[in-house]
Design a protein around this motif. Structure first.
Motif, PDB file in Angstrom:
ATOM      1  N   ILE A 178       0.985  -1.082  -0.049  1.00 35.83           N
ATOM      2  CA  ILE A 178      -0.007   0.163  -0.173  1.00 35.83           C
ATOM      3  C   ILE A 178       0.901   1.368   0.023  1.00 35.83           C
ATOM      4  CG2 ILE A 178      -1.758   1.096   1.193  1.00 35.83           C
ATOM      5  CD1 ILE A 178      -2.833  -1.150   2.303  1.00 35.83           C
ATOM      6  N   LEU A 179       1.840   1.178   0.910  1.00 37.10           N
ATOM      7  CA  LEU A 179       2.528   2.286   1.052  1.00 37.10           C
ATOM      8  C   LEU A 179       3.781   2.784  -0.232  1.00 37.10           C
ATOM      9  CD1 LEU A 179       3.644   1.966   4.909  1.00 37.10           C
ATOM     10  CD2 LEU A 179       2.167   3.762   3.931  1.00 37.10           C
ATOM     11  N   ASN A 180       3.993   1.660  -0.920  1.00 36.47           N
ATOM     12  CA  ASN A 180       4.868   1.603  -2.036  1.00 36.47           C
ATOM     13  C   ASN A 180       4.387   2.001  -3.321  1.00 36.47           C
ATOM     14  OD1 ASN A 180       6.859   1.015  -0.136  1.00 36.47           O
ATOM     15  ND2 ASN A 180       7.304  -0.952  -0.861  1.00 36.47           N
ATOM     16  N   ARG A 254       8.900  -9.466  -8.695  1.00 35.31           N
ATOM     17  CA  ARG A 254       9.792 -10.261  -7.621  1.00 35.31           C
ATOM     18  C   ARG A 254      10.644  -9.202  -6.831  1.00 35.31           C
ATOM     19  NH1 ARG A 254      13.130 -15.314  -9.965  1.00 35.31           N
ATOM     20  NH2 ARG A 254      11.434 -16.476 -10.662  1.00 35.31           N
ATOM     21  N   GLN A 255      10.953  -8.122  -7.390  1.00 36.74           N
ATOM     22  CA  GLN A 255      11.688  -7.207  -6.501  1.00 36.74           C
ATOM     23  C   GLN A 255      11.025  -6.454  -5.799  1.00 36.74           C
ATOM     24  OE1 GLN A 255      13.685  -3.848  -8.884  1.00 36.74           O
ATOM     25  NE2 GLN A 255      14.850  -3.227  -7.083  1.00 36.74           N
ATOM     26  N   ARG A 256       9.675  -6.169  -6.072  1.00 35.93           N
ATOM     27  CA  ARG A 256       9.056  -5.611  -5.137  1.00 35.93           C
ATOM     28  C   ARG A 256       8.487  -6.523  -3.942  1.00 35.93           C
ATOM     29  NH1 ARG A 256       4.129  -4.737  -7.024  1.00 35.93           N
ATOM     30  NH2 ARG A 256       4.239  -6.193  -8.816  1.00 35.93           N
ATOM     31  N   HIS A 317       7.576 -14.549  -7.261  1.00 35.72           N
ATOM     32  CA  HIS A 317       8.047 -14.532  -6.114  1.00 35.72           C
ATOM     33  C   HIS A 317       9.337 -15.404  -5.933  1.00 35.72           C
ATOM     34  CE1 HIS A 317       3.857 -13.813  -5.396  1.00 35.72           C
ATOM     35  NE2 HIS A 317       3.971 -13.192  -4.280  1.00 35.72           N
ATOM     36  N   PRO A 318      10.283 -14.957  -5.370  1.00 31.07           N
ATOM     37  CA  PRO A 318      11.404 -15.492  -5.150  1.00 31.07           C
ATOM     38  C   PRO A 318      11.167 -16.848  -4.356  1.00 31.07           C
ATOM     39  CG  PRO A 318      11.928 -13.214  -4.335  1.00 31.07           C
ATOM     40  CD  PRO A 318      10.398 -13.352  -4.617  1.00 31.07           C
ATOM     41  N   PRO A 319      11.801 -17.814  -4.367  1.00 33.10           N
ATOM     42  CA  PRO A 319      11.664 -19.155  -3.726  1.00 33.10           C
ATOM     43  C   PRO A 319      11.711 -18.793  -2.138  1.00 33.10           C
ATOM     44  CG  PRO A 319      13.562 -19.398  -5.320  1.00 33.10           C
ATOM     45  CD  PRO A 319      13.304 -18.150  -5.301  1.00 33.10           C
TER      46      PRO A 319
END
Length: 659
Positions: A178-180, A254-256, A317-319
């Motif tokens: 939400i904030l990002n 992924r980065q987020r 998503h990352p593992p």
């Protein structure tokens, strides 16, 4: 390297939107070329003398390319329009049920308490809560176009299988989105992917029409076969489009997700909370099995929501193990060790699955209730290095650095403040009627009974929005006892109920509050802040994020002068000191500021805030810090100054934690 702050993340979110559109256009171009190639092969007997690049410019090529672009664009626009309802529409799309703010279910109540604590501590309006009752997996997501109309959806598995610390870690992760500013790009990505999928859906239709129809002549049969082959080619192209669509999901997400994990640790200061939740997802799973939109929602969810091939390449998503170890090195080993300690001794035999093995083999190792205890009963591990040091812990930190963060002080304040609320008062804020009457009570609190009755007589009778003295008699004493500092936090608690009003009811509520405010022919700063807050979050444009219009301070100098004049006068009672504060505040925006602050009307203030809301996110911190300089120069902030700061921060879409 320092972690990006709130305003940098907001600017990155806007840039990511541009990247998303670029990737979408690239995918559309590749799909269009692929379909045109199929069209060229089908028609080259008739147009055999033309090479492919010339065929593209022929009538056949242009019509084919135009049809593909229109089809993909129409698919995206239809879904875009369908999702115009924001987070509420997304929640209904996946079959989620709204959680009654006054729910008696203990697990739903626990979720609401955690969300309210996080909202008060961060300055974000309380999101509307939903639960996917049929989903046993552990997952959650937030959706919406702005923080003011966000909804949070959790699965039944998340409510029943996570302890409080783990659920708090998940909620903090979602608050980070939400904030990002991640929610808006997530919803738009659903719409863009729908257009890419249209080609494959058309191919499936042609296959059914070509291969599964009967009762036609031989000539018609050949035409049907050709149609089926064309459909097969389009379906193959469609699946290639799906592949690239999932790649776009992974590239954007992924980065987020890693940033949100780190922010969750910063917000809760408890790495084992979110770490334990991720560990349980690895053990029990988080897939959404009862909705057909699981793959569409994959990039939005806390964990993977859909099973897919090539997961190493296409996962959003990352593992799990990588995410846990990124939160705190060695945390994965400790969680596995605790799980091993829950196994009966007769299971600890050679040949049994080791607790240090892969997560996929651990489901049978859970204790009877399905929980791995990572809460207060577990021995704490070494303190983690915070990925984003909390601004509140560093002396001399500018106020803008606290925007979009949650500190231990603000969280403690939120818990303490919520615990002191009278039960009847708090429960009334959860109902539409009580929330409406609370808005009225804010304008008449402190007045005599006779004056209150005269003011309330200005409001027309209405089943929901009309004055209800019996309810106000329950709200006013508690509001007076809590003090002025409780006005805005209480209003945030009432926002989920107020957002349930119809558009016509919202408009009438704002008009009624304006009538009450204008009854004495004068408007205080709090009354202006109240009406501005309601218009910002309940008005017609509440679900739309304002576009950036100003990228330099030069274009908004008149607005800055008005705002700094107001803050300089509010920060001190001395005219000489106000002049000094004004010059110091404006020194960061112009070289030779006026010698003295001018008079500022509420009309001027409203115009100034409207202009500043269109300012680039990277330029907003200086505005907030200049305002803060005026009200903190004496080392303290009173209620009036705090409410003025909240007004500015809210109008700049910058969530301000308690000060």
């Amino acid at each position: 390297m320092a972690a990006p702050g709130f305003f940098e993340r907001q600017a990155n979110a806007r840039r990511n939107t541009g990247l998303l559109i670029l990737l979408f256009l690239t995918a559309v171009a590749l799909i269009t070329l692929s379909v045109c190639l199929v069209g060229y092969l089908v028609t080259r007997g008739e147009q055999s003398y033309l090479p492919f690049h010339y065929w593209l410019l022929s009538s056949h090529g242009l019509i084919t390319a135009g049809a593909v672009v229109v089809l993909v664009g129409a698919g995206s626009l239809i879904r875009w329009a369908d999702l115009a309802g924001g987070g509420t529409r997304v929640a209904k799309m996946v079959g989620a049920r709204p959680i009654d703010p006054n729910t008696r279910d203990p697990e739903e109540r626990r979720l609401r308490n955690i969300v309210e604590e996080m909202s008060i501590a961060s300055g974000v309006p309380v999101p509307e809560l939903y639960v996917m009752e049929q989903e046993a997996g552990i997952n959650a997501f937030v959706a919406g176009y702005t923080a003011g109309e966000a909804v949070m959806v959790v699965t039944h598995g998340a409510l029943t299988q996570l302890n409080r610390d783990e659920l708090q870690g998940v909620v903090a992760h979602e608050f980070s989105h939400i904030l990002n500013g991640d929610m808006r790009i997530n919803v738009r990505l659903i719409a863009l992917l729908a257009g890419i999928l249209m080609i494959g859906q058309v191919g499936q239709f042609l296959i059914r029409a070509g291969f599964y129809s009967s009762g036609r002549s031989r000539r018609d049969g050949r035409a049907q076969a050709a149609m089926g082959l064309l459909g097969l080619a389009l379906m193959v192209i469609g699946y290639i489009g799906v592949f690239f669509g999932r790649l776009i999901q992974a590239a954007v997400s992924r980065q987020r997700e890693s940033l949100a994990d780190a922010s969750s640790v910063q917000f809760t200061r408890n790495p084992e909370g979110i770490g334990g939740a991720l560990f349980k997802i690895g053990v029990k799973g988080g897939y959404l099995d009862t909705t057909s939109h699981a793959s569409d929602m994959n990039h939005m969810c806390f964990g993977e929501s859909a099973r897919m091939k090539f997961s190493a390449l296409l996962a959003s998503h990352p593992p799990i193990e990588e995410r846990i170890n990124a939160i705190q090195p060695g945390l994965m080993t400790r969680l596995r060790s605790r799980l091993r300690d829950t196994r009966p001794s007769d299971r600890l035999q050679p040949g049994q699955d080791s607790a240090t093995g892969n997560l996929s083999g651990l489901a049978s190792n859970l204790s009877g209730d399905g929980h791995v205890d990572t809460g207060a009963h577990a021995a704490p591990g070494p303190a983690p290095a915070e990925p984003h040091p909390a601004p509140a812990t560093r002396p001399g930190t500018p106020l803008s650095a606290k925007v979009g963060t949650i500190s231990s002080q603000s969280e403690a304040f939120a818990i303490r403040w919520l615990n002191q609320l009278p039960a009847t008062f708090r429960n009334l804020l959860y109902t539409r009627t009580g929330a409406v009457q609370f808005c009225y009570a804010l304008t008449v609190c402190g007045l005599s009974r006779e004056t209150r009755e005269q003011r309330m007589a200005l409001i027309e009778p209405h089943p929901l929005l009309g004055p209800q003295p019996a309810i106000q008699e329950k709200l006013l004493p508690a509001l007076a006892a809590l003090g002025e500092g409780a006005r805005f936090p209480s209003l945030e608690l009432a926002m989920p109920a107020l957002r349930k009003l119809d558009p016509e009811e919202r408009t009438l509520l704002i008009a009624n509050v304006r009538a009450l405010v204008a009854a004495d022919k004068r408007i205080s700063l709090f009354e202006f802040a109240l009406t501005s807050f309601l218009e910002r979050h309940l008005g017609q444009d509440a679900e739309q994020a304002p576009a950036v219009r100003y990228r330099t301070y030069q274009a908004i100098l008149p607005a800055l002068r008005s705002l700094m004049s107001l803050f300089a006068r509010a920060g001190t009672g001395s005219a000489e000191e106000a002049r000094t504060l004004y010059q110091e505040a404006m020194a960061g925006f112009e070289q030779a500021p006026d010698s003295a602050p001018g008079e500022v009307s509420l009309k001027d203030l409203h115009k100034a805030l409207a202009m500043l809301n269109r300012l680039s996110p990277l330029l907003k911190p200086a505005v907030i810090d200049a305002c803060a300089h005026c009200v903190t120069h004496d080392g303290r902030i009173d209620v009036r100054e705090y409410e003025l700061m909240r007004l500015v921060a809210d109008q700049l879409d910058s969530p301000m934690p308690p000060l």
